[in-house]
Design a protein around this motif. Structure first.
Motif, short mmCIF file in Angstrom:
data_model
loop_
_atom_site.label_atom_id
_atom_site.label_comp_id
_atom_site.label_asym_id
_atom_site.label_seq_id
_atom_site.Cartn_x
_atom_site.Cartn_y
_atom_site.Cartn_z
N ILE A 33 0.87 -1.18 0.00
CA ILE A 33 0.00 0.00 0.00
C ILE A 33 0.91 1.23 0.00
N TYR A 34 0.74 2.09 -0.99
CA TYR A 34 1.55 3.30 -1.10
C TYR A 34 0.74 4.48 -0.55
N ILE A 35 1.37 5.29 0.27
CA ILE A 35 0.68 6.43 0.87
C ILE A 35 1.37 7.74 0.48
N TYR A 36 0.58 8.68 0.01
CA TYR A 36 1.08 9.98 -0.43
C TYR A 36 0.42 11.10 0.37
N ARG A 37 1.20 12.17 0.55
CA ARG A 37 0.64 13.41 1.08
C ARG A 37 0.05 14.19 -0.09
N VAL A 38 -1.12 14.78 0.13
CA VAL A 38 -1.81 15.53 -0.93
C VAL A 38 -1.60 17.02 -0.69
N GLU A 39 -1.16 17.73 -1.73
CA GLU A 39 -0.91 19.17 -1.61
C GLU A 39 -1.56 19.90 -2.78
N ASP A 40 -1.66 21.23 -2.65
CA ASP A 40 -2.22 22.07 -3.73
C ASP A 40 -3.60 21.60 -4.18
N ASN A 41 -4.49 21.34 -3.22
CA ASN A 41 -5.85 20.91 -3.55
C ASN A 41 -5.89 19.69 -4.47
N GLY A 42 -4.96 18.79 -4.27
CA GLY A 42 -4.99 17.54 -5.04
C GLY A 42 -4.18 17.58 -6.31
N ALA A 43 -3.43 18.69 -6.53
CA ALA A 43 -2.65 18.79 -7.77
C ALA A 43 -1.23 18.25 -7.60
N ARG A 44 -0.71 18.21 -6.34
CA ARG A 44 0.67 17.74 -6.10
C ARG A 44 0.67 16.66 -5.03
N TYR A 45 1.63 15.70 -5.17
CA TYR A 45 1.69 14.55 -4.28
C TYR A 45 3.14 14.25 -3.91
N SER A 46 3.37 13.95 -2.62
CA SER A 46 4.71 13.52 -2.20
C SER A 46 4.55 12.24 -1.39
N ARG A 47 5.40 11.25 -1.68
CA ARG A 47 5.20 9.93 -1.09
C ARG A 47 5.68 9.90 0.36
N LEU A 48 4.77 9.43 1.25
CA LEU A 48 5.12 9.26 2.66
C LEU A 48 5.84 7.94 2.89
N GLY A 49 5.42 6.92 2.17
CA GLY A 49 6.03 5.61 2.36
C GLY A 49 5.14 4.52 1.82
N LYS A 50 5.51 3.26 2.12
CA LYS A 50 4.65 2.15 1.70
C LYS A 50 4.48 1.18 2.85
N CYS A 51 3.32 0.56 2.90
CA CYS A 51 2.97 -0.38 3.96
C CYS A 51 3.31 -1.79 3.50
N LEU A 52 4.21 -2.47 4.26
CA LEU A 52 4.63 -3.82 3.92
C LEU A 52 4.09 -4.77 4.98
N GLY A 53 3.51 -5.88 4.56
CA GLY A 53 2.98 -6.83 5.54
C GLY A 53 2.01 -7.82 4.93
N HIS A 54 1.33 -7.43 3.85
CA HIS A 54 0.42 -8.37 3.19
C HIS A 54 1.25 -9.39 2.41
N SER A 55 0.78 -10.62 2.41
CA SER A 55 1.49 -11.66 1.65
C SER A 55 0.79 -11.97 0.34
N SER A 56 -0.20 -11.15 -0.03
CA SER A 56 -0.84 -11.28 -1.33
C SER A 56 -1.27 -9.89 -1.79
N TYR A 57 -1.82 -9.81 -2.99
CA TYR A 57 -2.16 -8.51 -3.57
C TYR A 57 -3.27 -7.82 -2.80
N ILE A 58 -3.24 -6.50 -2.78
CA ILE A 58 -4.24 -5.71 -2.09
C ILE A 58 -5.51 -5.67 -2.94
N THR A 59 -6.66 -5.92 -2.31
CA THR A 59 -7.92 -5.88 -3.06
C THR A 59 -8.76 -4.65 -2.72
N HIS A 60 -8.81 -4.28 -1.42
CA HIS A 60 -9.67 -3.17 -1.00
C HIS A 60 -9.03 -2.47 0.18
N LEU A 61 -9.36 -1.20 0.38
CA LEU A 61 -8.92 -0.51 1.60
C LEU A 61 -9.92 0.57 2.00
N ASP A 62 -9.95 0.86 3.31
CA ASP A 62 -10.81 1.91 3.88
C ASP A 62 -9.98 2.79 4.82
#
Length: 647
Positions: free
Chosen positions: A482-511
C-alpha cells in the motif's frame, strides 16, 4: 470442519468472530459495546429494494442486427442480460429483464409489438441455459421461452417470418455444426419446434425469412450464403448461393431484401451482391463499395438502400436498383465502425457501432451520440462525494464522467492507459485513476487536464482512496504494497510518505478511518490488516481498533460484513462491497453477475438479502451515490454500467 464452507464461530468473551474462507481462518474484532451475537440467528433482508433505473452501454462490439425502432418511439437494443427500450427524444428507458445471461441477438415481429431475444449459456446450469424469449414490448410480459436445453452454447441469430404475418421464428444455435431451427412460437409457452437441421460447419452470422415468399429463409456467414425452403412436411431444404470462383468472399456478413424480393448481401470484401428473387445465383455485383467489410445493409421504406462499413465508417446511399446516389456520411473514428443501421422516423437513422455507441441523425446533417459505453472490461467506478456525478474507467483506456440525474455523459477521455480503479478526492475536486501498469493519474474533472502522474511498482493499482480530511491518498497495488502519499495544492501535487509492507498477497480493498489516522485493507489471501497511515506501520493489535469509526466499508472482509459471505464461499466470489452514507444499507457485487442489498451492519453470519440480475459477467464494483438514493454497478466483461433506484 468442512474446509470449503464459511463457518463462523463467535467468541463472546473477546467479542471476535472467526470466519473461514476456503479453510483459512480470519479473526474479526467486533466493537466493544457489541451485545452477544448468536451466529445461528438469521438477519432479515433490508426494507429497501432496488429497481433498475438506467443501463449505460450497448453491445455492438461483437453482435449484429440488434438495433430497431419501435412504434412507441423507443429504440430497442441490448447490453449484458438486459434488453433496453430507450426513447431518445424523451430520455427515458424501460428494461426487459427476463434473460439470465448475455443476450446475443434480437428480432422484431412484423406487427412491431412483439420482440424475440436469444441468449448464451450462463453461470447457472439450470436457469441460464441458452434459449429464445418472445415478449411483448409494451407490457414486457414474456409470451414464450423456446429451446431451453436444446442449444449448446448460445443463440446467435433470430428472425420472425414475414410473408405469413409472423407465425414462425427461426433461430441459429452456436454449436460445432451450427444448427438452424424453425418454431411455431405461438403453439404454447414453450413453442413447438417444427424443424431443425445442421446449417453449416462454418460460422453463421445472420438469418432472415423472405418478406414475400412463404417458408423461404436465407442464412449467411463464413464462406457461404444459403437459401432454405421449409416444405409442407416441415423439412428444411438448402441451396447454396453460387458465386463465381474469383468473387467468392471469405464472409457474407449481412442480409436485406429490396422491394421486389431480391436478396441483397454485403461481404467481407466490401462488395454488395444482388441475388434474384427465387434464385441462388448472382444477379448483380457492386464491387468495392467499402474499404473493408460491409457490416450492415438496410432497405428503407421509400426504396433506397443503405450500406455501412465496419472499417471505413462510411454510410452510403443507393437507389432502389442499387445505383449510387452520391449521398453518404462518415462516422467519426472514435465511435468505431458501423455495426448496424436502423431506420428512424422521417430521414432519421440510428447507427450502432463497433465501439458500443449508438448514434442518431441523418446523412445530410451527420450524427450525434445517443448512447455511449465502454468497450472492454470495466473495473473502476466512483460516485462524486457531493454531486450526482460518477466516473467509470476500464481496460479500453476510457475514463468517462456521467450525470446520474440526466443519465448522460458529461465527458469521455482516452487516458492512454488501461484503468483498474478510480476515486474522487474527499472534496470532489480531483479524480484519481489507477492503471494496470502501476501508473496512476490525477485529473481535473472540469478541464479534464492531467494534474499529476506517478508510478508505483509495475503491477496494477487495484484501489485508490483519499483520506476523509483530503490530506493523504492510499493506493493498494497488485504487488502486495500500500503506497501512501501526502496531498498538496488541492490535489494537484503529491509527495510519497512511504509504503505499507505486511500483506502476503495482492491488495484488493482498503478503507480509511473517519479521523484519517488509520487504514484497513483486504488482500487476495483473505487477510484483514490495519495500518497507521502517517508512519506506514502495521497495527499489530487489531483489537485496539475495534471501536474505530470507518469512513467507508469497501473491504468485504470485516466484522460488519461477515454476513455478505454465503456458505461455501470462495474468498474471490465477492468483488466489491459498499455502504450507504447513512450507514443503513450495504451492497455487494459478485462473480455470478448478482448485485445484492443487505441491511447494514451485516454482522449476522446468516443474513438475508435482496439479489438482482442484469449483469451477465462478474460485477466488479458497486457504489452508492452521495445521497444514498441510487446504487451504481459495473459489469466487468459485459462492459455495462447499471443505475439502481433505492426504493
Amino acid at each position: 470442519m468442512d474446509d470449503s464452507t464459511h463457518t463462523c464461530q463467535y467468541n463472546e468473551e473477546d467479542g471476535t468472530m472467526r470466519m473461514y474462507l476456503r479453510g483459512r481462518p480470519v479473526v474479526l474484532h467486533g466493537p466493544s459495546d457489541q451485545d452477544g451475537l448468536d451466529p445461528a440467528k438469521v438477519a432479515p433482508p433490508p426494507q429497501n429494494k432496488l429497481k433498475l433505473e438506467w443501463v449505460y452501454g450497448y453491445r455492438g462490439k461483437d453482435c449484429r442486427s440488434n438495433l430497431y425502432l419501435l412504434p412507441t418511439g423507443e429504440i430497442v437494443y441490448f447490453v449484458a442480460s438486459v434488453v433496453v427500450l430507450f426513447n431518445v427524444e424523451e430520455q427515458c428507458q424501460r428494461h426487459y429483464t427476463g434473460h439470465t445471461d448475455d443476450v446475443k441477438c434480437l428480432a422484431v415481429h412484423p406487427n412491431k409489438l412483439i420482440v424475440a431475444s436469444g441468449q448464451c449459456a450462463g453461470h447457472d446450469r439450470v436457469d441460464a441455459r441458452p434459449h429464445v424469449r418472445v415478449w411483448n414490448s409494451v407490457s414486457l410480459a414474456t409470451l414464450a421461452v423456446l429451446g431451453a436445453g436444446q442449444a449448446e452454447r448460445g443463440i446467435w441469430a433470430v428472425a420472425f417470418s414475414r410473408a405469413d404475418g409472423g407465425s414462425l421464428l427461426a433461430a441459429i444455435h452456436d454449436a460445432p455444426d451450427h444448427v438452424i431451427s424453425v418454431w411455431d412460437w405461438q403453439r404454447s409457452d414453450k413453442g413447438h419446434c417444427l424443424a431443425e437441421t445442421k446449417c453449416s460447419v462454418d460460422t453463421v452470422v445472420a438469418v432472415e425469412f423472405h418478406p414475400l415468399d412463404r417458408n423461404q429463409i436465407v442464412t449467411c456467414g463464413k464462406n457461404h450464403i444459403a437459401f432454405w425452403t421449409l416444405d409442407q412436411t416441415n423439412v428444411l431444404y438448402k441451396r447454396m448461393g453460387i458465386f463465381e470462383a474469383r468473387d467468392k468472399p471469405k464472409y457474407v456478413t449481412c442480409l436485406a431484401f429490396n422491394h421486389n424480393g431480391d436478396v441483397l448481401s454485403g461481404d467481407s470484401s466490401g462488395n454488395l451482391t444482388v441475388w434474384g428473387r427465387g434464385t441462388n445465383t448472382v444477379q448483380r455485383l457492386v464491387r468495392a463499395v467499402h474499404d473493408g467489410p460491409v457490416f450492415s445493409v438496410a432497405c428503407l421504406k421509400h426504396g433506397a438502400v443503405l450500406s455501412a462499413g465496419g472499417k471505413d465508417g462510411r454510410i452510403v446511399m443507393f437507389d432502389a436498383d442499387v445505383n449510387p446516389t452520391g449521398l453518404e456520411n462518415v462516422i467519426e473514428g472514435h465511435y468505431g465502425g458501423v455495426r448496424v443501421l436502423a431506420e428512424g422516423r422521417g430521414s432519421q437513422l440510428y447507427v450502432g457501432t463497433t465501439k458500443n455507441c449508438i448514434l442518431h441523425g441523418d446523412l445530410e446533417l451527420g450524427f450525434s451520440p445517443a448512447v455511449l459505453g465502454h468497450v472492454e472490461e470495466v473495473w473502476g467506478l466512483a460516485a462524486h462525494p457531493s454531486l450526482a456525478w460518477f466516473a467509470s474507467a476500464g481496460w479500453d483506456r476510457l475514463l468517462q464522467l456521467w450525470d446520474a440525474l440526466s443519465h448522460s455523459t458529461v465527458w469521455s477521455k482516452d487516458i492512454e492507459e488501461r484503468a483498474q480503479c478510480v476515486s474522487w478526492s474527499a472534496d470532489g475536486g480531483v479524480l484519481a485513476v489507477g492503471c494496470l501498469s502501476g501508473r496512476w493519474l490525477v485529473l481535473d474533472p472540469h478541464s479534464r487536464d492531467v494534474l499529476a502522474q506517478h508510478q508505483d511498482g509495475s503491477e496494477p493499482i487495484q484501489t485508490i482512496q483519499y483520506s476523509p480530511d483530503n490530506k493523504m491518498v492510499a493506493l493498494g497495488s497488485r504487488d502486495n504494497f500500500i503506497y501512501i502519499y501526502r496531498v498538496e495544492d488541492n490535489g494537484a501535487r503529491y509527495s510519497r510518505l512511504g509504503k505499507c509492507l505486511g500483506h502476503s498477497s495482492y491488495i484488493t480493498h482498503l478503507d480509511w478511518s473517519e479521523d484519517s489516522q488509520y487504514i484497513r485493507s483486504n488482500s487476495g489471501d483473505y487477510e484483514l490488516l490495519f495500518w497507521n497511515a502517517t508512519t506506514c506501520r502495521q497495527v499489530t493489535s487489531p483489537s485496539s481498533l475495534r471501536d474505530a469509526a470507518w469512513a467507508s466499508n469497501t473491504c468485504p472482509i470485516t466484522f460488519t460484513t461477515v454476513g455478505v459471505w454465503p456458505e461455501n464461499a470462495d474468498g474471490t466470489d465477492i468483488n466489491s462491497c459498499a455502504r450507504s452514507r447513512d450507514g443503513r444499507l450495504a451492497a455487494t457485487g459478485d462473480d455470478f453477475g448478482k448485485v445484492k442489498l443487505y441491511a447494514y451492519p451485516v454482522t449476522q453470519p446468516k443474513s438475508l438479502c435482496h439479489a438482482y440480475g442484469g449483469h451477465s459477467s462478474h460485477v466488479t464494483c458497486v457504489r452508492f451515490t452521495q445521497d444514498g438514493a441510487r446504487l451504481l454497478s459495473a459489469g466487468g466483461l459485459d462492459t455495462s454500467l447499471m443505475q439502481w433506484l433505492v426504493d
